[in-house]
Design a protein around this motif. Sequence first.
Motif, short mmCIF file in Angstrom:
data_model
loop_
_atom_site.label_atom_id
_atom_site.label_comp_id
_atom_site.label_asym_id
_atom_site.label_seq_id
_atom_site.Cartn_x
_atom_site.Cartn_y
_atom_site.Cartn_z
N VAL A 1 -37.97 -20.97 -23.58
CA VAL A 1 -36.91 -20.37 -24.39
C VAL A 1 -35.82 -19.77 -23.50
N THR A 2 -36.20 -19.20 -22.37
CA THR A 2 -35.22 -18.58 -21.48
C THR A 2 -34.28 -19.59 -20.83
N ASP A 3 -34.55 -20.89 -20.99
CA ASP A 3 -33.68 -21.91 -20.40
C ASP A 3 -32.57 -22.36 -21.33
N PHE A 4 -32.64 -22.00 -22.61
CA PHE A 4 -31.60 -22.41 -23.55
C PHE A 4 -30.31 -21.63 -23.29
N PRO A 5 -29.17 -22.32 -23.29
CA PRO A 5 -27.89 -21.64 -22.98
C PRO A 5 -27.59 -20.44 -23.88
N VAL B 1 -29.67 -18.56 -25.43
CA VAL B 1 -30.61 -17.47 -25.13
C VAL B 1 -30.19 -16.75 -23.85
N LYS B 2 -29.71 -17.52 -22.88
CA LYS B 2 -29.21 -16.89 -21.65
C LYS B 2 -28.09 -15.93 -21.97
N ARG B 3 -27.17 -16.35 -22.84
CA ARG B 3 -26.06 -15.47 -23.22
C ARG B 3 -26.57 -14.25 -23.97
N LEU B 4 -27.49 -14.43 -24.89
CA LEU B 4 -28.02 -13.30 -25.64
C LEU B 4 -28.74 -12.31 -24.72
N PHE B 5 -29.53 -12.82 -23.79
CA PHE B 5 -30.24 -11.93 -22.88
C PHE B 5 -29.27 -11.20 -21.94
N ASN C 1 -24.60 -16.58 -13.85
CA ASN C 1 -25.94 -16.99 -13.44
C ASN C 1 -26.53 -16.06 -12.39
N ARG C 2 -25.69 -15.53 -11.53
CA ARG C 2 -26.18 -14.58 -10.52
C ARG C 2 -26.75 -13.33 -11.19
N VAL C 3 -25.99 -12.80 -12.14
CA VAL C 3 -26.43 -11.58 -12.82
C VAL C 3 -27.67 -11.86 -13.66
N LEU C 4 -27.68 -13.00 -14.32
CA LEU C 4 -28.84 -13.36 -15.15
C LEU C 4 -30.12 -13.41 -14.32
N GLU C 5 -30.06 -14.07 -13.18
CA GLU C 5 -31.26 -14.22 -12.35
C GLU C 5 -31.63 -12.92 -11.64
N LYS C 6 -30.64 -12.22 -11.11
CA LYS C 6 -30.92 -11.03 -10.31
C LYS C 6 -31.35 -9.84 -11.15
N HIS C 7 -30.68 -9.64 -12.29
CA HIS C 7 -30.90 -8.41 -13.05
C HIS C 7 -31.75 -8.59 -14.31
N VAL C 8 -31.73 -9.80 -14.89
CA VAL C 8 -32.41 -9.99 -16.17
C VAL C 8 -33.73 -10.74 -15.98
N TYR C 9 -33.66 -11.96 -15.52
CA TYR C 9 -34.87 -12.76 -15.43
C TYR C 9 -35.81 -12.28 -14.32
N SER C 10 -35.31 -11.47 -13.43
CA SER C 10 -36.19 -10.86 -12.43
C SER C 10 -37.15 -9.85 -13.07
#
Length: 568
Positions: free
Chosen positions: A281-285, A287-291, A550-559
């Motif tokens: 689910v976290t790979d859907f575009p 969902v990335k925006r919502l997260f 994408n940087r913020v998503l990976e560093k701050h959210v998906y981490s």
Amino acid sequence: MLLLNPKNYQDRNYPDERSKEIMLKTIEFFENKGLAKMKEDYYAAEFTDDFTEFIKKEGIFETLFLPKGYGSEDQYYSTYRMYEFSEITGFYGMPYWYTYHVSTLGLDPVFLGDNEELKHRAVETLRQNPLCAFGLSEKEHGADIYSSEMKLYPQEDGTYLARGSKYYIGNGNKASTITVFGKIADTDEYVFFVADSQHEKFELVKNVIHAQNYVSEFILHDYPVTDADITTRGPKAWDDMLNTINICKFNIGSGATGIVTHSFYEALNHAAHRNVYGKFVTDFPHVKRLFLDSYCRLAGMKLFGLRATDYMRAASKEDKRYMLYNPIMKMKVAIQGEEVHEMLWDIIAAKGFEKDNYFSQAVVDLRGFPKLEGTRHVNMALIAKLLPNYFFNPKEYPEVGRITDARNDDHMFDQGPTRGYGKIQFHDYNIAYNSVDLPNVNIFKKQIKAFVEWLMLSGMDLGKQMLNDFDFLLAVGEIFTIVAYGQLIIESAKIENLDDDLLDEIFDVFVRDFSRYALAVNGKPTATPEQKEAILKCIQSPVVDDDKFNRVLEKHVYSLIDAYTMNP
């Protein structure tokens, strides 16, 4: 790490071990209780007696609630640690937060009052029973506190008999210190006095809601009151009532931040481990925006709260800037929490209904936060009075840093008469905004400039328009609020060493919000044709940067995937 994570506690640099100990022991209490038992109590509407016993055993409310000069020799009142405790209790559930919140509401009129003996008596009572209550609202009058029917009837021996009822009173079932607001029967002057829920002349009618927290209706039947039970009377009783709310509604924003943070972890963990249509689910575009948007709003809530805390602690008779930031904390932060929760629910969908997770109770509990201690309309009406001075009449103040020391927040219990609200001045908001050169912050600054031009075009008629149309006031007030909100977030970001990518993504969200609020003003029938045209200049688009996203998503959210799960 910015967000609260009980499994990886971030030291908040308290000057004493006791403050940190309170937070760690509270976390330990809830983690030992576990999610399953917490949910069982929630659905059984089991009052928070276990939490009360824990608070009493550890003397936590004594440390948190009492100002300097009461309790232990090294006692001090700190909004900073009140903020964190409020966030932690919110994180584990609104019923526990509410028990805490209404206890501080109930105790504060005593220490704002004039009765020194009663203050010391209240300290001893707090040690025996930490629960307090704030007897303000009445069934027939609600927020119309001018019409209070609770009366003290003078007797020939100089004592009084209290007659009347109160409604929506948290902890009214157990509290030993209930500060009751009313009037002296023969003079109609305002009065605050203390009652005990266990007294024979105190009738506990019912819990007016079905929940763990007890929101009571009670009646006083010729309840005996002496001067020793009166905290204060006359105009100061009125001021003490409003000043109590000034202190305590700050808890609403921090409690909401805690609730949403817990739900964020649950939603993120669920989405990261759920595979549908061959993808997580976290790979859907979408969902990335919502997260990312939900994280940016949540980060903004936390950053604003930390910075607003500094201004609460720095307050004095010469510096009342907290009188703007406080209602923003109560209203804006709580409503932001609702927006975050809706986005998270869009991601996890049916999972949000399941009875065994935290999210399902947060869905219900969070909705109440913006409606506590004054409606959105009441708080926005207060905020709007400060608009002229904020934008057009700045004042120089000494710089305020992060205040984590052991100073007593003296002004909270010495706020004085509740007059002159519209005369409060602020430091120039441009100082914060001009300290940042980032794409979306720069777009936001253009929006502010366009709004200031709109204010100048509107002139003196704007005040009358807002006074006569609360819907129009809300729309204009949202724009004013987001400017002050963003200002403090920038100030806080510097103190917390927030990276530029995340700050700019936060303002990506705010640029869109600013445009939404401007469009709302344009659509109001109260707005003149000139105002409708001019406000459209505030509508702007954020700067799109996919790499930064994408940087913020990976560093701050998906981490944060699997960073926190409550003990079962």
